[in-house]
Design an enzyme around this catalytic site. Structure first.
Site, PDB file in Angstrom:
ATOM      1  N   HIS A  88       0.822  -1.208   0.000  1.00 18.27           N
ATOM      2  CA  HIS A  88       0.000   0.000   0.000  1.00 18.27           C
ATOM      3  C   HIS A  88       0.861   1.265   0.000  1.00 18.27           C
ATOM      4  CE1 HIS A  88       0.926   0.977   4.191  1.00 18.27           C
ATOM      5  NE2 HIS A  88       0.820  -0.313   4.446  1.00 18.27           N
ATOM      6  N   GLU A 200      -2.068  -7.440   7.289  1.00 20.43           N
ATOM      7  CA  GLU A 200      -0.837  -7.162   8.022  1.00 20.43           C
ATOM      8  C   GLU A 200      -0.842  -7.934   9.348  1.00 20.43           C
ATOM      9  OE1 GLU A 200       2.141  -6.772   8.134  1.00 20.43           O
ATOM     10  OE2 GLU A 200       2.517  -4.654   7.668  1.00 20.43           O
TER      11      GLU A 200
END
Length: 344
Positions: A88, A200
């Protein structure tokens, strides 16, 4: 499954199966390849991942361990799949955490969104993806269900600006997640699927806790959330941070599931920690420079293209580009074979 080699592309300014040499996937350093694996399956995800398996995918930089040929490998095309891995763009947690690591504990960073700089990074990567024609090849975008990854994914791989009256839901509504960004269309874009396996590190840090699926659906209408089993985030815990080896084990499950997808070329938008610990299992028997290409940490909005190779019998598909020859039937024995059959 194994990883052989990867070419980095940078922007401008299923049940868990044991992995072994007989049933393995790998990444290779070729940029583009094609395959056609079987059906779409729901990815398995444990609430609290167990310890990292010792039987991990391997990387081969050559056939030296198999036939003595150094530096090159050959695999049937239908046993490969091209994966474009993306971290990201810059999120507000990246900025605050770099100033003070303790900021990662702040509830103000819950499900961190992109910064204005992060959106510029998205724009630059989008130009790269379109400039190299990668957007025309991608058949599916898999994204971690967190605000910053979904903003990055739709910004890079989504359609052009959204216009009212078009009979298609937007990938992202206007100003989603404090973005101050126009709506992003789903027209002429690949399908997007949210998958929890590529999230994550789970736990402790509020920036890594997701919102409810119901809330996400209202701001990302064209993303498919059907593979997420719980509306609320039951995976994140305030008192337990997922260990690195647990993230790596989850990454192996993700890659095994990825191989069950029918798509030939896939983009995966995820996170630094997940990508690093997943890829750390690969490249240990490659040249150091190749290992470094595979396993170094990703920069914000970095893209790396890899080829996933089925070295066993994980894929059950047939080769769609191979042609059997000898049609119509006729004599076609090579001269050396004829000589062996009829020695003078």
């Amino acid at each position: 499954m194994s990883i052989l080699y990867k070419t980095p592309l940078m922007p401008s300014p299923s049940p868990t199966l044991p992995l072994s040499l007989n049933n393995s996937l790998s990444f290779t350093t070729i940029s583009f390849a094609i395959s056609k694996p079987p059906r779409n399956l729901r990815p398995p995800l444990q609430r609290h991942p167990s310890s990292h398996t010792s039987s991990l995918p391997r990387c081969f930089s050559s056939l030296s361990e198999m036939d003595g040929t150094v530096g090159q490998c050959l695999y049937p095309l239908h046993r490969t799949k091209t994966i474009h891995l993306v971290r990201h763009a810059q999120g507000i947690h990246n900025v605050e955490g770099e100033k003070d690591y303790n900021a990662y504990m702040s509830e103000e960073l819950f499900d961190a969104h992109l910064t204005p700089l992060g959106w510029r990074q998205v724009d630059n990567l989008r130009k790269h993806v379109y400039g190299f024609g990668i957007n025309k090849k991608i058949e599916l975008v898999i994204v971690s269900p967190l605000l910053r990854t979904m903003q990055t994914a739709v910004g890079v791989f989504g359609g052009e600006g959204y216009t009212d009256g078009i009979n298609a839901p937007p990938l992202m509504v206007e100003n989603a997640g404090k973005s101050n960004h126009t709506a992003i269309s789903s027209l002429h874009s690949p399908p997007f699927i949210a998958v929890e396996l590529c999230r994550e590190h789970l736990g402790v840090h509020p920036c890594d806790r997701r919102r409810s699926v119901s809330e996400y659906r209202s701001i990302f209408p064209a993303i498919d959330f059907s593979l997420i089993e719980s509306d609320e985030d039951i995976l994140w815990r305030a008192d337990i941070r997922e260990k690195d080896e647990e993230v790596a084990a989850r990454g192996q499950k993700f890659l095994k599931w990825l191989w069950t997808r029918k798509e030939k070329e896939i983009a995966v938008v995820s996170h630094s920690g997940f990508l690093y610990h997943t890829l750390s299992a690969f490249g240990n028997d490659c040249y150091p420079s190749v290992k470094s290409e595979i396993c170094t940490h990703f920069a914000n909005c970095e893209l790396r293209s890899v080829v996933l190779v089925d070295r066993g019998m994980i894929g059950s598909d047939t080769a769609i580009t191979n042609y059997p020859g000898k049609k119509p039937q006729g004599l076609d024995l090579p001269s050396d074979v004829v000589e062996e059959i009829n020695p003078s």
